[in-house]
Write an enzyme that holds these catalytic residues in place. Structure first.
Site, PDB file in Angstrom:
ATOM      1  N   CYS A 191       0.846  -1.177   0.000  1.00  0.00           N
ATOM      2  CA  CYS A 191       0.000   0.000   0.000  1.00  0.00           C
ATOM      3  C   CYS A 191       0.892   1.241   0.000  1.00  0.00           C
ATOM      4  CB  CYS A 191      -0.944   0.098   1.198  1.00  0.00           C
ATOM      5  SG  CYS A 191      -2.129  -1.235   1.258  1.00  0.00           S
ATOM      6  N   ARG A 218       3.622  -0.254  -5.032  1.00  0.00           N
ATOM      7  CA  ARG A 218       3.359  -0.870  -3.731  1.00  0.00           C
ATOM      8  C   ARG A 218       2.011  -1.581  -3.683  1.00  0.00           C
ATOM      9  NH1 ARG A 218       6.914   1.732   0.042  1.00  0.00           N
ATOM     10  NH2 ARG A 218       5.738   0.768   1.706  1.00  0.00           N
ATOM     11  N   TRP A 265      -3.016  -2.575  -1.787  1.00  0.00           N
ATOM     12  CA  TRP A 265      -2.756  -3.986  -2.026  1.00  0.00           C
ATOM     13  C   TRP A 265      -3.545  -4.713  -0.936  1.00  0.00           C
ATOM     14  CZ3 TRP A 265      -0.670  -8.124   0.711  1.00  0.00           C
ATOM     15  CH2 TRP A 265      -0.364  -9.253  -0.061  1.00  0.00           C
ATOM     16  N   ASN A 279      -1.099   1.988   5.847  1.00  0.00           N
ATOM     17  CA  ASN A 279      -0.273   0.901   5.320  1.00  0.00           C
ATOM     18  C   ASN A 279       0.160   0.065   6.510  1.00  0.00           C
ATOM     19  OD1 ASN A 279       1.589  -0.709   3.910  1.00  0.00           O
ATOM     20  ND2 ASN A 279       3.235   0.778   4.192  1.00  0.00           N
ATOM     21  N   GLY A 280      -0.101  -1.248   6.459  1.00  0.00           N
ATOM     22  CA  GLY A 280       0.264  -2.123   7.577  1.00  0.00           C
ATOM     23  C   GLY A 280      -0.904  -3.035   7.898  1.00  0.00           C
ATOM     24  N   GLU A 312      14.577 -19.494 -10.180  1.00  0.00           N
ATOM     25  CA  GLU A 312      14.228 -18.109 -10.523  1.00  0.00           C
ATOM     26  C   GLU A 312      13.427 -18.073 -11.840  1.00  0.00           C
ATOM     27  OE1 GLU A 312      13.882 -15.339  -9.398  1.00  0.00           O
ATOM     28  OE2 GLU A 312      14.134 -13.856 -10.977  1.00  0.00           O
ATOM     29  N   LYS A 371       9.618 -16.540 -12.158  1.00  0.00           N
ATOM     30  CA  LYS A 371       9.220 -15.498 -13.123  1.00  0.00           C
ATOM     31  C   LYS A 371       7.994 -15.957 -13.914  1.00  0.00           C
ATOM     32  CE  LYS A 371      10.893 -12.628 -11.998  1.00  0.00           C
ATOM     33  NZ  LYS A 371      11.882 -12.607 -10.969  1.00  0.00           N
ATOM     34  N   GLU A 397       4.790 -15.880 -11.655  1.00  0.00           N
ATOM     35  CA  GLU A 397       4.237 -14.606 -11.188  1.00  0.00           C
ATOM     36  C   GLU A 397       3.672 -13.742 -12.293  1.00  0.00           C
ATOM     37  OE1 GLU A 397       6.996 -11.999  -9.160  1.00  0.00           O
ATOM     38  OE2 GLU A 397       8.638 -12.701 -10.370  1.00  0.00           O
ATOM     39  N   HIS A 419      13.385 -37.986  -8.327  1.00  0.00           N
ATOM     40  CA  HIS A 419      12.935 -38.338  -6.974  1.00  0.00           C
ATOM     41  C   HIS A 419      11.472 -37.964  -6.746  1.00  0.00           C
ATOM     42  CE1 HIS A 419      16.876 -39.667  -5.738  1.00  0.00           C
ATOM     43  NE2 HIS A 419      17.394 -38.568  -6.262  1.00  0.00           N
ATOM     44  N   LYS A 444       5.187  -4.830  -5.334  1.00  0.00           N
ATOM     45  CA  LYS A 444       6.648  -4.775  -5.372  1.00  0.00           C
ATOM     46  C   LYS A 444       7.267  -4.826  -3.976  1.00  0.00           C
ATOM     47  CE  LYS A 444      10.405  -4.122  -7.857  1.00  0.00           C
ATOM     48  NZ  LYS A 444      10.806  -5.323  -8.620  1.00  0.00           N
TER      49      LYS A 444
HETATM   50  C1  F6R Z   1       9.883 -11.817  -7.818  1.00  0.00           C
HETATM   51  C2  F6R Z   1       9.931 -10.773  -6.831  1.00  0.00           C
HETATM   52  C3  F6R Z   1       9.750 -11.136  -5.403  1.00  0.00           C
HETATM   53  C4  F6R Z   1      10.787 -10.373  -4.563  1.00  0.00           C
HETATM   54  C5  F6R Z   1      10.549 -10.617  -3.072  1.00  0.00           C
HETATM   55  C6  F6R Z   1      11.595  -9.933  -2.227  1.00  0.00           C
HETATM   56  O1  F6R Z   1      10.080 -11.306  -9.099  1.00  0.00           O
HETATM   57  O2  F6R Z   1      10.114  -9.632  -7.165  1.00  0.00           O
HETATM   58  O3  F6R Z   1       9.859 -12.503  -5.198  1.00  0.00           O
HETATM   59  O4  F6R Z   1      12.052 -10.795  -4.938  1.00  0.00           O
HETATM   60  O5  F6R Z   1       9.285 -10.141  -2.711  1.00  0.00           O
HETATM   61  O6  F6R Z   1      11.594  -8.560  -2.427  1.00  0.00           O
HETATM   62  P1  F6R Z   1      12.806  -7.677  -1.946  1.00  0.00           P
HETATM   63  O7  F6R Z   1      13.989  -8.055  -2.767  1.00  0.00           O
HETATM   64  O8  F6R Z   1      12.373  -6.265  -2.189  1.00  0.00           O
HETATM   65  O9  F6R Z   1      13.016  -7.965  -0.496  1.00  0.00           O
END
Ligand code: F6R
Length: 591
Positions: free
Chosen positions: A2, A27, A74, A100-101, A468, A472, A475, A491, A586
């Site tokens: 948020c 956010r 969010w 926010n929280g 990773e 990607k 998400e 396994h 984010k």
């Molecule tokens: C995936 C992604 C998330 C962040 C995770 C940690 O693309 O962006 O998995 O990597 O939420 O975020 P930070 O690095 O900001 O602590």
């Protein structure tokens, strides 16, 4: 999560608040709203959707008044609906709050409020705040006194801003566990969840700590402690600023951020040798080293663990930040904790780091966003220098994290300069990887876009890249995907391979090649469609994504690129917005 921002000054507030919300929209972006005070009345507009959508429907930026607060949401408590969007008001429509929280005891507070006759309009935890303020103001308390009185009743964590038409000259804000920056300028006074939300003319900050509050008026910003005593704080210059980031002609931020990566390698490698040497010595001397992170940052940490072992001969563990607390008993003053976080405000990371710090551990943070909560609680901070990453899915920050781990591991053997030189050469290999493969991967995405399950396998230093790549895909293209060490496939997961199930095999021509290929052949024998990311061709590949040959410790910086492109093109070919994936944000500031 948020984004919140408040403005009090000479200018019309709503357009300023709206622009600030645009800068913190990463956010959260499921709904948005703004409230202002104009002619002693409270005006509120809010709605569901991304900020621009809500604005075109409701005219958020056209509300009159010189005092305004705004929110981009969010959802945590309550679905994505207009009543659940912020700002939230009290029964009389005099008080508005953005938050926010999470207020953890909101159910109990809500029941008390309802039994005292309050009408609750939303399912959110936030809405208890304006109603609690309403009760306090009915007793004759000022807005500031009301906030002071209710703050101890709020369990959990928060940064909130409140306005009231009974006191139409101010915004009152409070924080506990969530960020709230206070900005000062000639044109007015600001408070926001992120100083990067402030316009360029805001040049100074007033530091606000947990359990403190701020009152913004047309005349200034005043800080108070939990007992209401005025605090004197020195202003800090707002030195770091990212400015406006735009897509520079790309359709999405994600593609722009992927394309920036050749430069990003160089910028992340521009580090202070003394700082790296000091940190490397701390790591080598420490009784134990723990790296903590979430999501993509954790995958970078897993590559880092490998590099520390291979180059520095130092074993360390990587603990998922959300699980850190359960291992905290083993942390002591002989521990170095490396916290990796693009945003520097991921709640799980902050929580673990605070616990480790309290146990006496030394904290080294690897952060991208300047002025973060993590920065404030770290002994040393390494910046990624990759600029604003606005796509929710991390790409260029991941590459920068890999660069930092590479430099740290070489610093352990006193070879920082050598590592910098190696990285200078890798930048052009990153370019090549993009140039060779972008169009090709777009075509592949059309071929694979109807598949529901993807598997990603690799060994050694590239195993985390498989994970990773899968993250990607999940998400942003909403495809079920799993990444794992290639040797693990047999396994259990092999049972899921059906004819034409895509299996991405990361098999650079290094010491893992033969064994990884054997695992790919096992998958192929069950009908898998093999997409190989390799510098060496093989007849078993159904689709070959060719990468340049590089030193084996640098392959992760290359092999991840096609997987980022694959996820991006899959998302776009399936009709999704890769920058704003559903349900995600984010900065994950909730636990
Ligand atoms: C995936 C992604 C998330 C962040 C995770 C940690 O693309 O962006 O998995 O990597 O939420 O975020 P930070 O690095 O900001 O602590």
């Amino acid at each position: 999560m948020c984004g919140i921002i408040g403005y009090c000054g000479r200018e019309i507030a709503a357009p300023i608040v709206f622009q600030g919300l645009k800068r913190v929209e990463y956010r959260g972006y499921d709904s948005a709203g703004i409230a202002t005070l104009s002619d002693r009345s409270l005006l509120v507009k809010k709605g569901v959707g991304k900020l621009d959508e809500v604005n075109s429907q409701k005219g958020l930026d056209a509300i009159p008044g010189n005092i305004g607060i705004g929110h981009t949401r969010w959802a945590t408590h309550g679905g994505v609906t207009e009543p659940n969007a912020h700002p939230h008001c009290d029964c009389s429509g005099e008080v508005a709050v953005i938050h926010n929280g999470i207020i953890e005891n909101y159910q109990e507070l809500r029941e008390q409020l309802i039994s005292n006759g309050h009408r609750i309009a939303s399912e959110t935890d936030t809405e208890v705040i304006p109603h609690l303020i309403e009760d306090e103001m009915k007793k004759g308390n000022s807005l500031k006194a009301a906030v002071l009185a209710i703050a101890p009743r709020l369990e959990g964590y928060y940064a909130f801003l409140a306005i009231s038409s009974r006191e139409p000259d101010k915004i009152v804000g409070a924080r506990k566990g969530s960020p709230l920056a206070v900005g000062i300028s000639d044109q007015g006074f600001f408070a926001a969840s992120d100083a990067l939300a402030f316009p360029d003319y805001v040049t100074e900050l007033l530091p606000l700590d947990d359990h403190e509050m701020v009152v913004l008026t047309h005349h200034g910003a005043e800080l108070f402690d939990a007992a209401g005593n005025r605090l004197q704080r020195d202003k800090r210059r707002l030195t770091s600023r990212w400015g406006e980031a735009n897509k520079q002609g790309y359709r999405f931020f994600m593609l722009k951020e992927i394309m920036e990566q050749p430069r990003v390698v160089e910028d992340a490698a521009a580090q202070n040798k003394e700082l790296f040497t000091d940190i490397a010595l701390d790591i080598l001397r420490a009784g134990q080293v723990i790296i903590t992170a979430c999501g993509t940052s954790r995958y970078a940490a897993l590559v880092g663990r490998y590099l520390f072992s291979k180059v520095g001969r130092k074993f360390c563990d990587v603990v998922m930040a959300s699980e850190f607390h359960y291992f905290a008993d083993s942390v002591d003053k002989d521990t170095v904790v490396l916290a990796v976080s693009q945003s520097g405000e991921t709640a799980d990371v902050i929580e673990g780091v605070k616990e480790a710090k309290a146990a006496g551990a030394k904290i080294v943070s690897i952060i991208n966003r300047p002025m973060s909560l993590l920065e404030d609680i770290s002994n040393h901070v390494i910046y990624l220098n990759c600029g604003p990453e606005l796509c929710v899915a991390a790409t260029k920050s991941f590459l920068s994290q890999l660069v930092v781990f590479y430099l740290l591991s070489f610093s352990m053997i006193n070879a920082f300069d050598k590592a910098v030189n190696n990285l200078k050469r890798i930048s052009s290999e990153v370019s090549k990887t993009i140039d060779w493969n972008n169009d090709k991967i777009e075509r592949l995405s059309h071929e694979l876009k109807t598949k529901n399950d993807f598997y990603y396998i690799a060994r050694g230093i590239n195993f985390a890249i498989a994970s990773e790549g899968a993250l990607k895909a999940k998400e942003i293209s909403y495809i079920h995907a799993e990444g794992m060490p290639a040797g693990e496939l047999k396994h259990g997961t092999l049972a899921l391979i059906e004819p034409l199930t895509p299996v991405a095999v990361i098999c650079p021509d290094d010491y893992t090649y033969n064994e990884t290929l054997s695992n790919a052949i096992e998958a192929k024998a069950r009908g898998a469609y093999i997409v190989a990311i390799s510098d060496r061709d093989n007849e078993i590949y159904d689709f070959w994504i060719e990468i340049p040959k590089v030193d084996e410790l640098l392959y992760p910086l290359i092999t991840v690129i096609p997987l980022q492109l694959l996820a991006y093109h899959l998302a776009v070919s399936r009709g999704y917005d890769p920058d704003r994936p559903r349900n995600l944000a984010k900065s994950v500031t909730v636990k």
